[in-house]
Write a protein that holds these residues in place. Structure first.
Motif, PDB file in Angstrom:
ATOM      1  N   ALA A 159       0.444  -1.021  -0.574  1.00 47.57           N
ATOM      2  CA  ALA A 159      -0.367   0.035  -0.068  1.00 47.57           C
ATOM      3  C   ALA A 159       0.589   1.312   0.007  1.00 47.57           C
ATOM      4  O   ALA A 159       1.929   1.620   0.383  1.00 47.57           O
ATOM      5  CB  ALA A 159      -1.021   0.025   1.336  1.00 47.57           C
ATOM      6  N   GLU A 160       0.062   2.299  -0.627  1.00 52.11           N
ATOM      7  CA  GLU A 160       1.391   3.378  -1.058  1.00 52.11           C
ATOM      8  C   GLU A 160       0.364   4.819  -0.148  1.00 52.11           C
ATOM      9  O   GLU A 160      -0.976   5.031  -0.858  1.00 52.11           O
ATOM     10  CB  GLU A 160       1.672   3.896  -2.311  1.00 52.11           C
ATOM     11  N   VAL A 161       1.010   5.638   0.667  1.00 52.16           N
ATOM     12  CA  VAL A 161      -0.391   6.683   0.913  1.00 52.16           C
ATOM     13  C   VAL A 161       0.072   8.154  -0.189  1.00 52.16           C
ATOM     14  O   VAL A 161       1.606   8.201   0.618  1.00 52.16           O
ATOM     15  CB  VAL A 161      -0.279   7.191   2.292  1.00 52.16           C
ATOM     16  N   ASN A 162      -0.586   8.366  -0.721  1.00 48.79           N
ATOM     17  CA  ASN A 162      -0.766   9.800  -1.739  1.00 48.79           C
ATOM     18  C   ASN A 162      -0.941  11.030   0.113  1.00 48.79           C
ATOM     19  O   ASN A 162      -1.695  11.288   0.143  1.00 48.79           O
ATOM     20  CB  ASN A 162      -1.730  10.212  -2.345  1.00 48.79           C
ATOM     21  N   ALA A 163       0.353  11.767  -0.129  1.00 48.46           N
ATOM     22  CA  ALA A 163       0.519  12.876   1.143  1.00 48.46           C
ATOM     23  C   ALA A 163      -0.327  13.582   0.840  1.00 48.46           C
ATOM     24  O   ALA A 163      -0.697  14.366   1.604  1.00 48.46           O
ATOM     25  CB  ALA A 163       1.982  12.726   1.348  1.00 48.46           C
ATOM     26  N   ASP A 164      -0.326  14.170  -0.323  1.00 45.54           N
ATOM     27  CA  ASP A 164      -1.288  14.765  -0.677  1.00 45.54           C
ATOM     28  C   ASP A 164      -2.891  15.294   0.083  1.00 45.54           C
ATOM     29  O   ASP A 164      -3.608  15.879  -0.339  1.00 45.54           O
ATOM     30  CB  ASP A 164      -1.209  15.738  -1.804  1.00 45.54           C
ATOM     31  N   LEU A 165      -3.319  13.584  -0.653  1.00 45.82           N
ATOM     32  CA  LEU A 165      -4.508  13.303  -0.383  1.00 45.82           C
ATOM     33  C   LEU A 165      -4.415  12.978   1.019  1.00 45.82           C
ATOM     34  O   LEU A 165      -5.670  13.235   1.841  1.00 45.82           O
ATOM     35  CB  LEU A 165      -5.042  12.743  -0.753  1.00 45.82           C
ATOM     36  N   CYS A 166      -4.095  12.988   2.223  1.00 41.10           N
ATOM     37  CA  CYS A 166      -3.972  12.128   3.054  1.00 41.10           C
ATOM     38  C   CYS A 166      -4.530  13.136   3.828  1.00 41.10           C
ATOM     39  O   CYS A 166      -4.084  13.968   3.954  1.00 41.10           O
ATOM     40  CB  CYS A 166      -2.915  10.929   4.039  1.00 41.10           C
ATOM     41  N   THR A 167      -5.613  12.556   4.667  1.00 39.08           N
ATOM     42  CA  THR A 167      -6.429  13.330   5.870  1.00 39.08           C
ATOM     43  C   THR A 167      -5.950  13.098   7.588  1.00 39.08           C
ATOM     44  O   THR A 167      -6.304  13.999   8.382  1.00 39.08           O
ATOM     45  CB  THR A 167      -7.467  14.145   5.977  1.00 39.08           C
ATOM     46  N   GLU A 168      -5.157  12.644   7.818  1.00 40.74           N
ATOM     47  CA  GLU A 168      -5.001  11.710   8.992  1.00 40.74           C
ATOM     48  C   GLU A 168      -5.786  11.713  10.096  1.00 40.74           C
ATOM     49  O   GLU A 168      -5.784  11.376  11.250  1.00 40.74           O
ATOM     50  CB  GLU A 168      -3.664  13.027   9.784  1.00 40.74           C
ATOM     51  N   CYS A 169      -6.722  10.837   9.343  1.00 39.56           N
ATOM     52  CA  CYS A 169      -8.558  10.266   9.681  1.00 39.56           C
ATOM     53  C   CYS A 169      -7.618   9.214  11.163  1.00 39.56           C
ATOM     54  O   CYS A 169      -8.588   8.197  11.461  1.00 39.56           O
ATOM     55  CB  CYS A 169      -9.236  10.711   9.158  1.00 39.56           C
TER      56      CYS A 169
END
Length: 56
Positions: free
Chosen positions: A31-41
């Protein structure tokens, strides 16, 4: 900071992709997280059956 995936623990099961409400995660070898889209929920952290995702 956005969610971080531990590549050694990730099995690319896709649970986090399904749980992310903003579509910030995609699967490749892991899995790869797009830091620009992640809202840290934290939805992915709670959903991961392998404990491979954390918020730092």
């Amino acid at each position: 900071m956005p969610a971080v995936v531990d590549a050694e623990l990730c099995t690319a099961c896709g649970t986090c992709v399904d749980e992310c409400p903003v579509g910030a995660i995609e699967l490749n070898d892991v899995a790869e997280v797009n830091a620009d889209l992640c809202t840290e929920c934290g939805s992915c952290v709670d959903a991961c059956p392998n404990g491979a995702i954390s918020l730092q």
